[in-house]
Motif scaffolding. Structure first.
Motif, PDB file in Angstrom:
ATOM      1  N   GLU A  44      64.749  70.772  41.968  1.00 40.44           N
ATOM      2  CA  GLU A  44      64.189  71.222  43.246  1.00 40.44           C
ATOM      3  C   GLU A  44      64.966  70.537  44.369  1.00 40.44           C
ATOM      4  O   GLU A  44      65.080  69.308  44.371  1.00 40.44           O
TER       5      GLU A  44
ATOM      6  N   ALA B 207      59.726  68.273  45.476  1.00 47.15           N
ATOM      7  CA  ALA B 207      60.024  67.676  44.164  1.00 47.15           C
ATOM      8  C   ALA B 207      59.062  66.536  43.863  1.00 47.15           C
ATOM      9  O   ALA B 207      58.562  66.404  42.734  1.00 47.15           O
TER      10      ALA B 207
ATOM     11  N   SER C 161      68.530  67.880  42.409  1.00 51.06           N
ATOM     12  CA  SER C 161      68.658  68.908  43.448  1.00 51.06           C
ATOM     13  C   SER C 161      69.774  69.883  43.126  1.00 51.06           C
ATOM     14  O   SER C 161      70.018  70.828  43.876  1.00 51.06           O
TER      15      SER C 161
ATOM     16  N   ASP D  12      63.705  75.400  40.399  1.00 50.92           N
ATOM     17  CA  ASP D  12      63.801  76.192  41.629  1.00 50.92           C
ATOM     18  C   ASP D  12      64.982  77.138  41.463  1.00 50.92           C
ATOM     19  O   ASP D  12      65.910  76.869  40.691  1.00 50.92           O
TER      20      ASP D  12
ATOM     21  N   ILE E 203      69.147  76.251  44.738  1.00 51.77           N
ATOM     22  CA  ILE E 203      69.318  74.802  44.758  1.00 51.77           C
ATOM     23  C   ILE E 203      70.714  74.453  45.274  1.00 51.77           C
ATOM     24  O   ILE E 203      71.538  75.327  45.528  1.00 51.77           O
TER      25      ILE E 203
ATOM     26  N   SER F 161      59.712  79.304  42.719  1.00 51.40           N
ATOM     27  CA  SER F 161      60.598  79.751  43.794  1.00 51.40           C
ATOM     28  C   SER F 161      59.830  80.446  44.903  1.00 51.40           C
ATOM     29  O   SER F 161      58.762  81.036  44.674  1.00 51.40           O
TER      30      SER F 161
ATOM     31  N   LYS G 112      56.189  80.221  45.221  1.00 53.56           N
ATOM     32  CA  LYS G 112      55.685  79.241  46.191  1.00 53.56           C
ATOM     33  C   LYS G 112      54.982  79.959  47.339  1.00 53.56           C
ATOM     34  O   LYS G 112      55.451  81.017  47.765  1.00 53.56           O
TER      35      LYS G 112
END
Length: 221
Positions: free
Chosen positions: A8, A14, A33, A53, A56, A81, A103
């Motif tokens: 993430e 995160a 990340s 995710d 990224i 995501s 999300k």
């Protein structure tokens, strides 16, 4: 305890995910990340689940990262995501994820998705806690060598030798140590030792064990 990796690129998100995952009793091995750091970790650590995710940092996005991982080991992936457009979803579906959460996600949905993903993975995949490479691992709890999640039969002496190698991994194991540990009560001969080494090498597909001339052997993992 199951090992989870989080990829993430938003550090606050995160941290929130990691805190929730830990509260469920799982171990967060690392948060990344970018894809490159995750791929490097997976070559040396056993991971049970990846929370990914899609967009990224770096040249490789989350979907490409998942595809790369699954080309050599089957670790369940749950995408988390903000994007749910058809193009992104179609790309994600090709990697056969365990779930795709949008999300802002519901924590209960994540808990359930993780439980289901880990349950399915346990049925289809076994991987030891000592990683040799993408194919071989060793389960120290069961004293079991695994090749592509399948148990490899070892004789008592082969298992003793492998465990001795693991205790000195990446260092030289001397001929004296082998003979003293594997045959403590009787004198062995060179042919017996070489035959045992040869059989173990064959079961490891002739990888990992290096001969150190006149000194001993080294297990590279």
């Amino acid at each position: 305890m199951k090992n989870v990796v989080i990829i993430e690129d938003e550090s606050i998100v995160a941290m929130e995910i990691a805190g929730f995952v830990q509260s469920l009793g799982y171990k967060v091995v690392a948060t990344f990340s970018n894809a490159a750091a995750c791929l490097a970790l997976l070559k040396k650590e056993a991971v049970d689940l990846i929370l990914m995710d899609v967009y990224i940092e770096g040249d490789m996005d989350g979907i490409a990262c998942a595809a790369a991982i699954q080309s050599w080991q089957k670790i369940p992936v749950i995408y988390i995501s903000a994007f749910s457009d058809d193009e992104t979803l179609e790309r994600a579906i090709k990697t056969k994820p365990s779930a795709y959460l949008v999300k802002p996600f519901n924590r209960e949905e994540l808990r359930v998705a993780m439980k289901i993903a880990l349950s399915h993975a346990q049925e289809h995949q076994r991987r030891g806690d000592v990683i040799f490479d993408e194919e071989f691992s060793f389960d120290t709890q069961r004293d079991e060598l695994l090749h592509n999640a399948q148990s490899v039969h070892l004789t008592k002496k082969e298992l003793e030798l492998l465990k001795l190698f693991l205790s000195t991994k990446n260092n030289v194991l001397s001929l004296y140590e082998i003979e003293n540990e594997i045959w403590p009560d009787k004198e062995s001969n060179e042919n017996t030792r070489r035959a045992l080494i040869s059989r173990l090498r064959a079961k490891l597909n002739y990888k990992f064990i290096e001969t150190i001339h006149s000194i001993g052997y080294k297990l590279h993992i």
